[in-house]
Design a protein around this motif. Structure first.
Motif, PDB file in Angstrom:
ATOM      1  N   LEU A 114       0.829  -1.206   0.000  1.00  0.00           N
ATOM      2  CA  LEU A 114       0.000   0.000   0.000  1.00  0.00           C
ATOM      3  C   LEU A 114       0.864   1.257   0.000  1.00  0.00           C
ATOM      4  N   HIS A 115       2.015   1.174   0.652  1.00  0.00           N
ATOM      5  CA  HIS A 115       2.992   2.277   0.666  1.00  0.00           C
ATOM      6  C   HIS A 115       2.337   3.617   0.999  1.00  0.00           C
ATOM      7  N   ASP A 158       4.683  -3.903   3.498  1.00  0.00           N
ATOM      8  CA  ASP A 158       4.901  -2.556   2.964  1.00  0.00           C
ATOM      9  C   ASP A 158       3.632  -1.723   3.069  1.00  0.00           C
ATOM     10  N   LEU A 159       3.169  -1.593   4.303  1.00  0.00           N
ATOM     11  CA  LEU A 159       2.021  -0.748   4.578  1.00  0.00           C
ATOM     12  C   LEU A 159       2.370   0.723   4.378  1.00  0.00           C
ATOM     13  N   THR A 160       3.636   1.066   4.604  1.00  0.00           N
ATOM     14  CA  THR A 160       4.085   2.459   4.537  1.00  0.00           C
ATOM     15  C   THR A 160       5.241   2.593   3.555  1.00  0.00           C
ATOM     16  N   SER A 178      -1.354  -2.349  -4.549  1.00  0.00           N
ATOM     17  CA  SER A 178      -2.791  -2.106  -4.602  1.00  0.00           C
ATOM     18  C   SER A 178      -3.158  -0.632  -4.649  1.00  0.00           C
ATOM     19  N   ALA A 179      -2.281   0.236  -4.114  1.00  0.00           N
ATOM     20  CA  ALA A 179      -2.711   1.630  -3.989  1.00  0.00           C
ATOM     21  C   ALA A 179      -1.608   2.659  -4.204  1.00  0.00           C
ATOM     22  N   SER A 180      -0.377   2.255  -4.447  1.00  0.00           N
ATOM     23  CA  SER A 180       0.733   3.197  -4.575  1.00  0.00           C
ATOM     24  C   SER A 180       0.959   3.586  -6.032  1.00  0.00           C
ATOM     25  N   HIS A 181       1.531   4.781  -6.219  1.00  0.00           N
ATOM     26  CA  HIS A 181       1.914   5.166  -7.583  1.00  0.00           C
ATOM     27  C   HIS A 181       3.271   4.572  -7.972  1.00  0.00           C
ATOM     28  N   ARG A 182       3.903   3.805  -7.056  1.00  0.00           N
ATOM     29  CA  ARG A 182       5.180   3.146  -7.353  1.00  0.00           C
ATOM     30  C   ARG A 182       4.895   1.834  -8.077  1.00  0.00           C
ATOM     31  N   LEU A 183       4.596   1.929  -9.355  1.00  0.00           N
ATOM     32  CA  LEU A 183       4.170   0.786 -10.147  1.00  0.00           C
ATOM     33  C   LEU A 183       5.361   0.102 -10.812  1.00  0.00           C
TER      34      LEU A 183
END
Length: 258
Positions: A8-9, A38-40, A215-220
């Motif tokens: 989620l980062h 990697d929640l954060t 699932s939700a980060s812009h680090r694709l």
């Protein structure tokens, strides 16, 4: 069904993806949400708080485990002596267990303070998880959740794989107790592999290595869309991709590499 999120980062999150996940949880009969690390982005208090609030708002039981981004990177004192303090302040156990109507979920902490990305397992961990799986109801799908994948078909840019040390030893023990799958993140690249075929574990059933994208980060990864996995009570594994037009997660037409 269980929803498998990862990476989620928080700190690099996309609000539109978070809202789409929330809506998905409202419209599907989920037994649990699993987040494989990697929640954060940088293990900051504000990032852990934002993640905790988001998961609580889903109003679904959840199991989370830490990833390598969930321990301090630049604060070396905290990394060496208190690596999981902030994580545990918000999420408690490092290796939780969650049992639902159809699933038996066990978290495994593969993160070590001395290493930035590479995963590790100890014999004590392997034996403890082995006892848990041995006591789990045979009628339920037994699933392990860890951050680093147990199988990677390629090397990373530094020339080595991040799979945990002693992964094969762990799999041989756990497969004997009917392990169905291991859920991971870390690579931001979804895939599914049958570990029983790859490692010849000696099991009379598949043991799946289920990778999740972010699932939700812009680090694709290579501009792949945000995604998550869904596992139903029959063991069917489906992948959902975020669609920019509808601002929602849509079922991918074809199954993963099962």
């Amino acid at each position: 069904m269980i929803l498998h999120l990862s990476d989620l980062h928080f700190g690099t999150e996309k609000p539109e993806c978070l809202e789409a996940i929330r809506q998905f949880c409202q419209t599907h009969p989920l037994e649990a949400v699993v987040v494989s690390g990697d929640l954060t982005q940088r293990a900051r208090l504000s990032q852990f708080l934002a993640c905790k609030r988001f998961l609580d708002q889903l109003e679904t039981p959840y199991l989370v485990i830490p990833g390598n981004h969930d321990i301090p990177l630049y604060h070396l004192w905290n990394r060496l002596f208190n690596p999981f303090t902030r994580y545990q302040l918000f999420f408690g156990e490092l290796e939780p267990t969650l049992e639902t109507d159809n699933f038996y979920l066990v978290g495994v902490n593969s993160i070590r303070r001395r290493y930035h990305t590479k995963g590790h397992l100890s014999l004590e961990q392997i034996q403890r998880i082995d006892r848990k799986l041995g006591q789990a109801p045979s009628s339920k799908l037994k699933i392990i959740v860890s951050h680093q994948p147990f199988y990677v078909p390629f090397q990373n840019k530094r020339g080595f794989k991040d799979s945990p040390l002693m992964a094969k030893i762990a799999l041989e023990a756990w497969a004997a107790h009917g392990l169905f799958a291991v859920l991971h993140g870390h690579l931001h690249q979804p895939a599914v592999y049958d570990l029983n075929l790859i490692f010849d574990l000696g099991a009379d059933h598949p043991v799946y290595d289920v990778h999740a994208g972010t699932s939700a980060s812009h680090r694709l990864h290579k501009k792949e869309p945000n995604s998550f996995n869904l596992i139903d009570a029959s063991g069917k594994i489906s992948q959902y991709l975020f669609d920019d037009v509808t601002q929602s997660f849509l079922l991918k037409p074809d199954m993963l590499n099962k």
